[in-house]
Design a protein around this motif. Sequence first.
Motif, PDB file in Angstrom:
ATOM      1  N   PHE A  17       0.842  -1.196   0.000  1.00 49.97           N
ATOM      2  CA  PHE A  17       0.000   0.000   0.000  1.00 49.97           C
ATOM      3  C   PHE A  17       0.882   1.252   0.000  1.00 49.97           C
ATOM      4  CE2 PHE A  17      -3.158  -3.017   1.219  1.00 49.97           C
ATOM      5  CZ  PHE A  17      -4.385  -2.466   0.870  1.00 49.97           C
ATOM      6  N   PRO A  18       0.401   2.344  -0.617  1.00 47.06           N
ATOM      7  CA  PRO A  18       1.162   3.605  -0.573  1.00 47.06           C
ATOM      8  C   PRO A  18       1.382   4.038   0.868  1.00 47.06           C
ATOM      9  CG  PRO A  18      -0.634   3.744  -2.170  1.00 47.06           C
ATOM     10  CD  PRO A  18      -0.828   2.469  -1.408  1.00 47.06           C
ATOM     11  N   ILE A  19       2.498   4.715   1.119  1.00 42.29           N
ATOM     12  CA  ILE A  19       2.880   5.055   2.480  1.00 42.29           C
ATOM     13  C   ILE A  19       1.858   5.972   3.152  1.00 42.29           C
ATOM     14  CG2 ILE A  19       4.322   6.991   1.729  1.00 42.29           C
ATOM     15  CD1 ILE A  19       4.993   4.655   4.712  1.00 42.29           C
ATOM     16  N   PHE A  20       1.212   6.881   2.398  1.00 42.05           N
ATOM     17  CA  PHE A  20       0.255   7.769   3.048  1.00 42.05           C
ATOM     18  C   PHE A  20      -0.989   6.997   3.496  1.00 42.05           C
ATOM     19  CE2 PHE A  20      -1.485   7.896  -1.231  1.00 42.05           C
ATOM     20  CZ  PHE A  20      -2.847   8.089  -1.059  1.00 42.05           C
ATOM     21  N   ILE A  21      -1.373   5.962   2.753  1.00 43.51           N
ATOM     22  CA  ILE A  21      -2.491   5.109   3.167  1.00 43.51           C
ATOM     23  C   ILE A  21      -2.114   4.334   4.433  1.00 43.51           C
ATOM     24  CG2 ILE A  21      -3.889   3.109   2.533  1.00 43.51           C
ATOM     25  CD1 ILE A  21      -4.753   5.568   1.073  1.00 43.51           C
ATOM     26  N   SER A  27      -3.381   5.725  11.859  1.00 45.22           N
ATOM     27  CA  SER A  27      -3.791   6.891  12.647  1.00 45.22           C
ATOM     28  C   SER A  27      -5.287   6.893  12.922  1.00 45.22           C
ATOM     29  CB  SER A  27      -3.393   8.176  11.906  1.00 45.22           C
ATOM     30  OG  SER A  27      -2.005   8.234  11.682  1.00 45.22           O
ATOM     31  N   VAL A  28      -6.072   6.667  11.886  1.00 40.46           N
ATOM     32  CA  VAL A  28      -7.534   6.682  12.048  1.00 40.46           C
ATOM     33  C   VAL A  28      -7.980   5.549  12.972  1.00 40.46           C
ATOM     34  CG1 VAL A  28      -9.728   6.377  10.834  1.00 40.46           C
ATOM     35  CG2 VAL A  28      -7.934   7.803   9.835  1.00 40.46           C
ATOM     36  N   LEU A  29      -7.373   4.377  12.810  1.00 47.02           N
ATOM     37  CA  LEU A  29      -7.732   3.253  13.685  1.00 47.02           C
ATOM     38  C   LEU A  29      -7.384   3.562  15.141  1.00 47.02           C
ATOM     39  CD1 LEU A  29      -8.820   0.382  13.876  1.00 47.02           C
ATOM     40  CD2 LEU A  29      -6.504  -0.460  13.424  1.00 47.02           C
ATOM     41  N   ALA A  30      -6.235   4.187  15.371  1.00 47.47           N
ATOM     42  CA  ALA A  30      -5.843   4.538  16.739  1.00 47.47           C
ATOM     43  C   ALA A  30      -6.787   5.579  17.335  1.00 47.47           C
ATOM     44  CB  ALA A  30      -4.406   5.057  16.746  1.00 47.47           C
ATOM     45  N   THR A 274       4.712  17.279  -6.350  1.00 48.63           N
ATOM     46  CA  THR A 274       4.518  18.036  -5.111  1.00 48.63           C
ATOM     47  C   THR A 274       3.336  17.490  -4.323  1.00 48.63           C
ATOM     48  OG1 THR A 274       5.415  20.034  -6.150  1.00 48.63           O
ATOM     49  CG2 THR A 274       4.119  20.330  -4.147  1.00 48.63           C
ATOM     50  N   ALA A 275       2.275  17.160  -5.037  1.00 51.54           N
ATOM     51  CA  ALA A 275       1.100  16.594  -4.367  1.00 51.54           C
ATOM     52  C   ALA A 275       1.445  15.271  -3.695  1.00 51.54           C
ATOM     53  CB  ALA A 275      -0.025  16.387  -5.381  1.00 51.54           C
ATOM     54  N   GLN A 276       2.245  14.442  -4.360  1.00 54.48           N
ATOM     55  CA  GLN A 276       2.658  13.167  -3.766  1.00 54.48           C
ATOM     56  C   GLN A 276       3.458  13.400  -2.488  1.00 54.48           C
ATOM     57  OE1 GLN A 276       4.817  11.128  -6.841  1.00 54.48           O
ATOM     58  NE2 GLN A 276       3.065  11.004  -8.209  1.00 54.48           N
ATOM     59  N   VAL A 277       4.337  14.403  -2.514  1.00 47.30           N
ATOM     60  CA  VAL A 277       5.159  14.696  -1.347  1.00 47.30           C
ATOM     61  C   VAL A 277       4.307  15.228  -0.205  1.00 47.30           C
ATOM     62  CG1 VAL A 277       6.995  16.183  -0.445  1.00 47.30           C
ATOM     63  CG2 VAL A 277       7.245  15.115  -2.700  1.00 47.30           C
ATOM     64  N   LEU A 278       3.429  16.182  -0.509  1.00 51.96           N
ATOM     65  CA  LEU A 278       2.665  16.845   0.550  1.00 51.96           C
ATOM     66  C   LEU A 278       1.639  15.930   1.204  1.00 51.96           C
ATOM     67  CD1 LEU A 278       2.124  20.444  -0.897  1.00 51.96           C
ATOM     68  CD2 LEU A 278       3.876  19.619   0.686  1.00 51.96           C
ATOM     69  N   VAL A 279       1.061  15.009   0.440  1.00 49.65           N
ATOM     70  CA  VAL A 279       0.080  14.107   1.050  1.00 49.65           C
ATOM     71  C   VAL A 279       0.776  13.152   2.023  1.00 49.65           C
ATOM     72  CG1 VAL A 279       0.133  12.236  -0.687  1.00 49.65           C
ATOM     73  CG2 VAL A 279      -1.978  12.712   0.564  1.00 49.65           C
ATOM     74  N   ILE A 280       2.026  12.789   1.726  1.00 51.00           N
ATOM     75  CA  ILE A 280       2.795  11.958   2.662  1.00 51.00           C
ATOM     76  C   ILE A 280       3.142  12.764   3.911  1.00 51.00           C
ATOM     77  CG2 ILE A 280       4.950  10.695   3.006  1.00 51.00           C
ATOM     78  CD1 ILE A 280       4.933  10.063   0.023  1.00 51.00           C
ATOM     79  N   ILE A 281       3.527  14.031   3.710  1.00 50.37           N
ATOM     80  CA  ILE A 281       3.863  14.888   4.858  1.00 50.37           C
ATOM     81  C   ILE A 281       2.654  15.063   5.767  1.00 50.37           C
ATOM     82  CG2 ILE A 281       4.477  17.253   5.510  1.00 50.37           C
ATOM     83  CD1 ILE A 281       6.222  17.376   3.002  1.00 50.37           C
ATOM     84  N   ALA A 282       1.492  15.288   5.184  1.00 54.68           N
ATOM     85  CA  ALA A 282       0.279  15.476   5.983  1.00 54.68           C
ATOM     86  C   ALA A 282      -0.044  14.220   6.785  1.00 54.68           C
ATOM     87  CB  ALA A 282      -0.884  15.848   5.063  1.00 54.68           C
ATOM     88  N   ALA A 283       0.011  13.056   6.135  1.00 54.57           N
ATOM     89  CA  ALA A 283      -0.289  11.801   6.835  1.00 54.57           C
ATOM     90  C   ALA A 283       0.744  11.516   7.912  1.00 54.57           C
ATOM     91  CB  ALA A 283      -0.356  10.651   5.832  1.00 54.57           C
TER      92      ALA A 283
END
Length: 425
Positions: A17-21, A27-30, A274-283
């Motif tokens: 799975f992608p790292i942001f997923i 996180s959501v499960l916790a 950039t979108a790929q990078v930022l979505v990982i940073i947010a997650a």
Amino acid sequence: MIFALGLVPVVLLLFGFPIFIVLLAGSVLALTGYMQMPLTAIQQNLMGSLNSPGLLAVPYFIFAGELMSRGTVSKRLVDFVRSLVGNLPGSLGVTTVGTATVFGAISGSSAASVVAVGKVMHPAMTADNYPQRFSAGMITSVSAIGIIIPPSIPMIIYGAAAEASIPRLYAAGVVPGLILAAMLSIFIMLRARAGGFGTTEAPSLKRILYTMGRASWALGAPVIVLGGIYGGVFSPTEAAAVACAYALIVARFIYRELSWSEILDAATSTVFFTAQVLVIIAAAGLFSWILTVNQVPQTLVTWIAEMEISPWQFLIAVNILLLVVGCFMDPLSAILLLTPLLIPIVDSLGIDKVHFGIVMTLNLAIGLFTPPFGINIFVAQSALKMQTLDIYRGVLPFFAVFLAALLLITFVPAISLWGMELFLF
């Protein structure tokens, strides 16, 4: 909690799975299953993770790298570097190292260096009787210098995650990057002399001046960016914007190699990356916040303190961990995932955060060309049209050189810290 923050992410990673997923799922499960907090905490922390001025530099440097990697910039740099080192044994290999170093100071991207440098140097080395595996391994590995020599996108991400000074990280990365380039060049010269391949040519002042003139605008990018940062003219974010404008002017109006449609295509690629990078940073920011709230870093610090581990023992353990992680994860994901866990320990052991950032970046640079999933390997396979197994074999001797440099830089912090004293006044 261990199930949500430990087992679930590991299982999802193993399933590809992608790292942001992976980070979001844990996180959501916790949050919903163990912490019983309102779901608004998810949005607040996702957006809050992106609220860092340093991250503004990321899209600028990506766009500048996209523009400078197209056209004849790499060919101009190759011609200039070879005019300087043409009399050395294995001069084409040394030129490859030098060009990758300079190109890394322009783009800050390892994959871009593989394509730009590889397409120029691989045919030339083939014509000069370099072994195919050796030349492919060289191009694949030396391009990793691109994330060590500033400006480096992984260093920006580490600086944001560790709350470390980006100018200090940039200054600290110069000397280790140059030492690594020197070690690679020496190895290539020895290998070329032992193997009897590669030709040399006498240096010519006329040729040096001619190639310098052709490459002068390309060489100006790192001079302006790094000179502006170290001279206190502008911040790293402002330097990234200047680099972006400079690359656009050079590519469109001076070299006249890119049409407006090609520039738009480069901008589109920048937006996607950039979108790929930022979505990982947010997650990763959300995941880091949950770890902090549940005192996971503090628990690790206490555990290590009770073990009475020394700084050098910790650095050995971290090097092993990062070398393994780098085989399976890209540098940005690894930095965002591990920095919140490691930095409290680094602080407790009295290790300089900037020095640790260089060690971490170099470890993950090695992961870029380490089997089985090093991204540079797959980029090189596509660019050079070679079998992946041949590239695997070709990178092994260069892995040993990088490892020697890693040990030197890890256990001699003065190498990194001297760069800060040299470039920051």
